[in-house]
Design a protein around this motif. Structure first.
Motif, PDB file in Angstrom:
ATOM      1  N   LEU A 117       0.837  -1.203   0.000  1.00 37.96           N
ATOM      2  CA  LEU A 117       0.000   0.000   0.000  1.00 37.96           C
ATOM      3  C   LEU A 117       0.869   1.250   0.000  1.00 37.96           C
ATOM      4  N   ALA A 118       1.935   1.223   0.825  1.00 37.96           N
ATOM      5  CA  ALA A 118       2.820   2.379   0.922  1.00 37.96           C
ATOM      6  C   ALA A 118       3.472   2.684  -0.421  1.00 37.96           C
ATOM      7  N   ILE A 119       3.902   1.616  -1.107  1.00 33.16           N
ATOM      8  CA  ILE A 119       4.541   1.814  -2.418  1.00 33.16           C
ATOM      9  C   ILE A 119       3.541   2.428  -3.397  1.00 33.16           C
ATOM     10  N   VAL A 120       2.331   1.859  -3.407  1.00 28.59           N
ATOM     11  CA  VAL A 120       1.307   2.361  -4.329  1.00 28.59           C
ATOM     12  C   VAL A 120       0.999   3.836  -4.034  1.00 28.59           C
ATOM     13  N   LEU A 121       0.818   4.151  -2.742  1.00 29.83           N
ATOM     14  CA  LEU A 121       0.514   5.537  -2.381  1.00 29.83           C
ATOM     15  C   LEU A 121       1.658   6.475  -2.765  1.00 29.83           C
ATOM     16  N   GLY A 122       2.882   6.009  -2.561  1.00 25.67           N
ATOM     17  CA  GLY A 122       4.045   6.825  -2.911  1.00 25.67           C
ATOM     18  C   GLY A 122       4.068   7.112  -4.399  1.00 25.67           C
ATOM     19  N   ILE A 123       3.741   6.103  -5.191  1.00 22.23           N
ATOM     20  CA  ILE A 123       3.753   6.282  -6.644  1.00 22.23           C
ATOM     21  C   ILE A 123       2.601   7.185  -7.079  1.00 22.23           C
ATOM     22  N   ILE A 124       1.445   7.035  -6.410  1.00 16.38           N
ATOM     23  CA  ILE A 124       0.308   7.913  -6.739  1.00 16.38           C
ATOM     24  C   ILE A 124       0.656   9.364  -6.410  1.00 16.38           C
ATOM     25  N   ALA A 125       1.271   9.563  -5.234  1.00 14.49           N
ATOM     26  CA  ALA A 125       1.614  10.932  -4.827  1.00 14.49           C
ATOM     27  C   ALA A 125       2.551  11.570  -5.846  1.00 14.49           C
ATOM     28  N   SER A 126       3.568  10.819  -6.297  1.00 15.59           N
ATOM     29  CA  SER A 126       4.463  11.419  -7.295  1.00 15.59           C
ATOM     30  C   SER A 126       3.751  11.607  -8.616  1.00 15.59           C
ATOM     31  N   GLY A 127       2.772  10.718  -8.904  1.00 16.02           N
ATOM     32  CA  GLY A 127       1.993  10.885 -10.129  1.00 16.02           C
ATOM     33  C   GLY A 127       1.231  12.197 -10.111  1.00 16.02           C
ATOM     34  N   LEU A 128       0.699  12.532  -8.941  1.00 15.43           N
ATOM     35  CA  LEU A 128      -0.047  13.793  -8.833  1.00 15.43           C
ATOM     36  C   LEU A 128       0.872  14.983  -9.126  1.00 15.43           C
ATOM     37  N   MET A 129       2.147  14.837  -8.750  1.00 16.45           N
ATOM     38  CA  MET A 129       3.085  15.930  -9.022  1.00 16.45           C
ATOM     39  C   MET A 129       3.245  16.146 -10.528  1.00 16.45           C
ATOM     40  N   LEU A 130       3.062  15.052 -11.302  1.00 17.02           N
ATOM     41  CA  LEU A 130       3.211  15.172 -12.753  1.00 17.02           C
ATOM     42  C   LEU A 130       2.167  16.120 -13.337  1.00 17.02           C
ATOM     43  N   LEU A 131       1.023  16.237 -12.626  1.00 17.22           N
ATOM     44  CA  LEU A 131      -0.031  17.126 -13.113  1.00 17.22           C
ATOM     45  C   LEU A 131       0.482  18.562 -13.221  1.00 17.22           C
ATOM     46  N   PHE A 132       1.419  18.928 -12.331  1.00 16.73           N
ATOM     47  CA  PHE A 132       1.988  20.277 -12.397  1.00 16.73           C
ATOM     48  C   PHE A 132       2.682  20.535 -13.729  1.00 16.73           C
ATOM     49  N   LEU A 133       3.215  19.444 -14.300  1.00 12.26           N
ATOM     50  CA  LEU A 133       3.921  19.594 -15.576  1.00 12.26           C
ATOM     51  C   LEU A 133       2.951  19.508 -16.744  1.00 12.26           C
ATOM     52  N   GLY A 134       1.653  19.318 -16.422  1.00 13.55           N
ATOM     53  CA  GLY A 134       0.672  19.151 -17.481  1.00 13.55           C
ATOM     54  C   GLY A 134       0.781  17.791 -18.151  1.00 13.55           C
ATOM     55  N   LYS A 135       1.389  16.809 -17.439  1.00 19.37           N
ATOM     56  CA  LYS A 135       1.485  15.462 -18.014  1.00 19.37           C
ATOM     57  C   LYS A 135       0.387  14.601 -17.408  1.00 19.37           C
ATOM     58  N   ASN A 136      -0.059  13.643 -18.171  1.00 17.50           N
ATOM     59  CA  ASN A 136      -1.042  12.710 -17.661  1.00 17.50           C
ATOM     60  C   ASN A 136      -0.317  11.587 -16.918  1.00 17.50           C
ATOM     61  N   PRO A 137      -0.511  11.507 -15.587  1.00 17.85           N
ATOM     62  CA  PRO A 137       0.248  10.509 -14.825  1.00 17.85           C
ATOM     63  C   PRO A 137      -0.037   9.082 -15.279  1.00 17.85           C
ATOM     64  N   VAL A 138      -1.298   8.822 -15.652  1.00 16.57           N
ATOM     65  CA  VAL A 138      -1.638   7.447 -16.034  1.00 16.57           C
ATOM     66  C   VAL A 138      -0.835   7.030 -17.263  1.00 16.57           C
ATOM     67  N   SER A 139      -0.796   7.911 -18.259  1.00 25.28           N
ATOM     68  CA  SER A 139      -0.059   7.512 -19.456  1.00 25.28           C
ATOM     69  C   SER A 139       1.446   7.527 -19.193  1.00 25.28           C
ATOM     70  N   ALA A 140       1.890   8.423 -18.297  1.00 26.90           N
ATOM     71  CA  ALA A 140       3.317   8.435 -17.970  1.00 26.90           C
ATOM     72  C   ALA A 140       3.717   7.118 -17.329  1.00 26.90           C
ATOM     73  N   TYR A 141       2.880   6.637 -16.384  1.00 31.47           N
ATOM     74  CA  TYR A 141       3.208   5.368 -15.732  1.00 31.47           C
ATOM     75  C   TYR A 141       3.057   4.195 -16.677  1.00 31.47           C
ATOM     76  N   ALA A 142       2.134   4.346 -17.636  1.00 31.98           N
ATOM     77  CA  ALA A 142       2.009   3.289 -18.635  1.00 31.98           C
ATOM     78  C   ALA A 142       3.317   3.185 -19.408  1.00 31.98           C
ATOM     79  N   VAL A 143       3.894   4.347 -19.730  1.00 34.97           N
ATOM     80  CA  VAL A 143       5.196   4.358 -20.408  1.00 34.97           C
ATOM     81  C   VAL A 143       6.234   3.680 -19.518  1.00 34.97           C
ATOM     82  N   LEU A 144       6.197   4.038 -18.221  1.00 37.24           N
ATOM     83  CA  LEU A 144       7.179   3.469 -17.289  1.00 37.24           C
ATOM     84  C   LEU A 144       7.113   1.946 -17.288  1.00 37.24           C
ATOM     85  N   ILE A 145       5.888   1.430 -17.154  1.00 40.96           N
ATOM     86  CA  ILE A 145       5.758  -0.024 -17.021  1.00 40.96           C
ATOM     87  C   ILE A 145       6.082  -0.734 -18.333  1.00 40.96           C
TER      88      ILE A 145
END
Lengths: 304, 353
Positions: B14-42
């Motif tokens: 849970l902690a790992i997932v929450l940590g990744i979600i929190a950093s994903g939210l930071m991506l919104l500041f850059l105007g990036k879509n976190p879901v697609s960014a993480y899709a790229v990551l995986i």
């Protein structure tokens, strides 16, 4: 020489801000191991606020807010959730490195030339600054330097001569007694950590907008840890912190001076860069008697 | 015990997932879509064998630095200077390889270099244990400061004795291929150092839990006063624990220099000490858990870098993810203690009825 001593006082300013904050918090029983991260976020927010608004005052206010935020998160985890202070501090430091680098990029993109602001100017004190030698060393500094050398004796007075100070020290020595007196130990500790956030934020901003006029993620480079060390070496006392800070400020001033004359055949630059760290080790090893607050680093758990 | 392990896994995941979600939210500041960014990551980390193997390449030094922290942690000591011990190891690995590569057969050169690296990192670490034992110095501070001293030494040597013959950059000459660590999968960068790291994890586990020495170390960590009274020489153990800890971190220098970089470059891997602490915490100090936690951090590193190249996300997202994950892992500790306490309470209530 005059220049070197004047530099000593100036370079000591942020260290003393950090060390005094650390002394107060540790007297209350909490090690602020997040201090490196607090410095870093202070430096970041100070630069961002100062650059965007064009006003250093706004910069320092932003730095205080950023320091407060980091300290609040740290204090919540360590004091209220009673988690490990060293471990939490390390986590906060990693997080702030990422945050500051990331948010700098978000705000400024990738600038072609490094962004700069004009750092704090010195304010010569009328008459006093005219005194030969001493005037140049002591009374031709920037406002934060004056402020901290006034705050240092004030913090000593507060810690040792007032009831507030007694409460703070008791929270670190004998928290049960504080509790019995009807004062919430956790609140006392949390407030001292928040204070460390405020002072650490200012200290961080001193590096970015008080002195260099720019920001990079390695701008603090362990200075927060040195402030942390000065608190130890100064025996958890503002007086000791001042002496320790002057020693470190001097070491750092010499390092900068030696680097500026450059191409030193006898001693490599790296030696001077390492001096403050080597000094910390030597002093840590050679100190014999410490008056460590009895409950330093121990979370307070109220017994039912 | 079973319930505890279940708690550990669930809260940490849970902690790992929450940590990744929190950093994903930071991506919104850059105007990036976190879901697609993480899709790229995986998708990017599994896109080919080379990239996938790189996860384990990145995990290798992290296992060593995590072990370095976990090992002293068991003795209730804080070695936060693994970064410095790693630098010392890296310097010795580079210097040793450059010296031996022309005069010794490759296998022998590698083994001697590894031994020198371990001893060098170990002695650098043992100094911390020594001043702790002899002068009761604060090991936390001394280890922290020793990192900056090690960095200065490395920078100095890279500018002088170890500098490349071209004399342009602060780095050493490239090592001869004879002293490169052999690859275990052709076509990837995965080298035998990874096997060494896994063996080190298993070795440390055996040392800590199956030998008298490990028992003594844990006894000192649990209650140093009681351990002393029962005849355990705590001071000797401080030095020994720090030696082993430093040796582990130093070994990371060997695997990085001889296995990956094939030279020593200024300021490389400047975050593996701190990341090692994060991994040790995530693994709850367990040497076996470190294998998995280090692999996760390795994946974040590889994926984060590719994500940066492909979608213009700055590489600081990696530190951001590591930082957020660490904070949530610490919160997970809190939750676990809560769960454990509640379980004990229920047990007592049942017994009372």
């Amino acid at each position: 020489m005059i220049n070197l001593l004047s530099r000593t006082i100036m370079m000591g300013t942020p260290l003393l801000f950090g060390a005094i904050a650390e002394v107060i918090a540790e007297r209350a029983g909490v090690m602020v191991t997040a201090i490196e991260g607090i410095f870093l976020m202070g430096a970041w927010a100070g630069f961002v606020g100062g650059y965007l608004s064009g006003s250093l005052t706004v910069g320092f206010i932003s730095a205080i807010l950023a320091g407060l935020l980091v300290a609040a998160l740290y204090g919540w985890i360590c004091i209220y959730l009673k988690q490990h202070q060293v471990v939490t501090g390390v986590a906060m430091n990693i997080l702030t490195v990422g945050l500051s680098a990331f948010l700098y990029r978000v705000i400024f993109g990738v600038p072609i030339t490094p962004l700069t602001v004009n750092p704090l100017a010195t304010i010569p004190i009328p008459l006093l600054s005219q005194i030969p030698v001493i005037g140049q060393i002591l009374f031709n500094q920037n406002i934060l330097t004056y402020a901290i050398y006034l705050l240092a004796p004030l913090s000593y007075f507060m810690l040792y001569k007032t009831s507030v100070g007694l409460t703070i020290r008791s929270a670190g020595e004998n928290p049960e007694a504080v509790d019995v007196a009807g004062i919430n130990v956790l609140t006392v500790r949390f407030i001292t950590v928040l204070l460390a956030g405020v002072m650490g934020g200012v200290a961080g901003a001193f590096y970015s907008i008080g002195f260099l006029g720019m920001f990079s993620t390695n701008i603090i480079g362990g200075r927060g840890w040195i402030a942390f060390a000065i608190c130890f070496l100064g025996n958890w006392n503002p007086k000791g912190a001042v002496i320790g800070t002057l020693a470190f400020g001097f070491a750092e001033a010499i390092a900068i001076y030696m680097q500026s004359i450059g191409n030193n055949a006898l001693f490599p630059n790296e030696l001077f860069i390492a001096i403050p760290y080597i000094m910390t080790i030597i002093l840590t090893v050679s100190r014999k008697s410490f008056s460590v607050p009895a409950k330093l680093g121990v979370p307070y758990i109220k017994e039912n | 015990m079973h319930a505890k392990l279940k708690d550990l896994l669930i809260t940490n995941i849970l902690a790992i997932v929450l940590g990744i979600i929190a950093s994903g939210l930071m991506l919104l500041f850059l105007g990036k879509n976190p879901v697609s960014a993480y899709a790229v990551l995986i998708t990017s980390v599994v896109r080919d064998g080379y990239t996938f193997a790189d996860i384990f390449v990145k995990a290798t030094p992290l296992m060593f630095t995590a072990l370095a922290f976990a090992f002293t942690y068991k003795a209730n000591l804080y070695n936060i200077g693994a970064q410095g011990q790693f630098y010392i190891g890296a310097v010795i690995a580079a210097a040793g390889s450059l010296f031996f590569q022309n005069i010794l057969p490759s296998g022998l050169a590698l083994i001697i270099t590894l031994l020198l690296t371990i001893v060098g990192g170990g002695l650098w670490g043992a100094f911390i244990g020594f001043v702790k034992a002899r002068y009761n110095s604060n090991e936390f501070l001394v280890s922290m400061m020793s990192t900056y001293v090690a960095l200065a030494i490395m920078n100095y040597l890279l500018r002088t004795f170890l500098m490349e013959t071209k004399g342009e950059y602060p780095q050493t000459d490239a090592l001869a291929a004879s002293v490169w660590l052999p690859r275990i999968i052709p076509g990837t960068r995965l080298h035998i150092g990874f096997v060494l790291a896994v063996l080190a994890c298993i070795g440390v586990w055996i040392l800590l839990y199956k030998t008298p020495l490990g028992y003594r170390i844990r006894a000192v960590g649990y209650n140093s006063r009681a351990a002393s009274m029962s005849g355990i020489n705590a001071k000797k153990l401080y030095v020994l624990a720090f030696f082993i800890s430093g040796a582990l971190a130093g070994a990371a220098g060997f695997t990085e220099v001889n296995g990956v970089q094939h030279m020593l470059v200024q300021g490389f891997n400047s975050d593996i000490g701190a990341a090692g602490i994060g991994i040790a915490i995530l693994a709850n100090g367990s040497p076996i858990g470190i294998i998995f936690a280090a692999t996760l951090f390795g994946a974040l590193k590889v994926g984060g870098t590719i994500m940066g190249q492909m979608s213009g996300i700055p590489s600081s997202i990696i530190e951001l993810m590591q930082g957020f994950v660490m904070v949530f892992v610490i919160l997970a500790y809190f939750v676990r203690t809560r769960l454990e306490n509640n379980r004990e309470k229920r047990k007592l209530q049942k017994a009372a009825v």
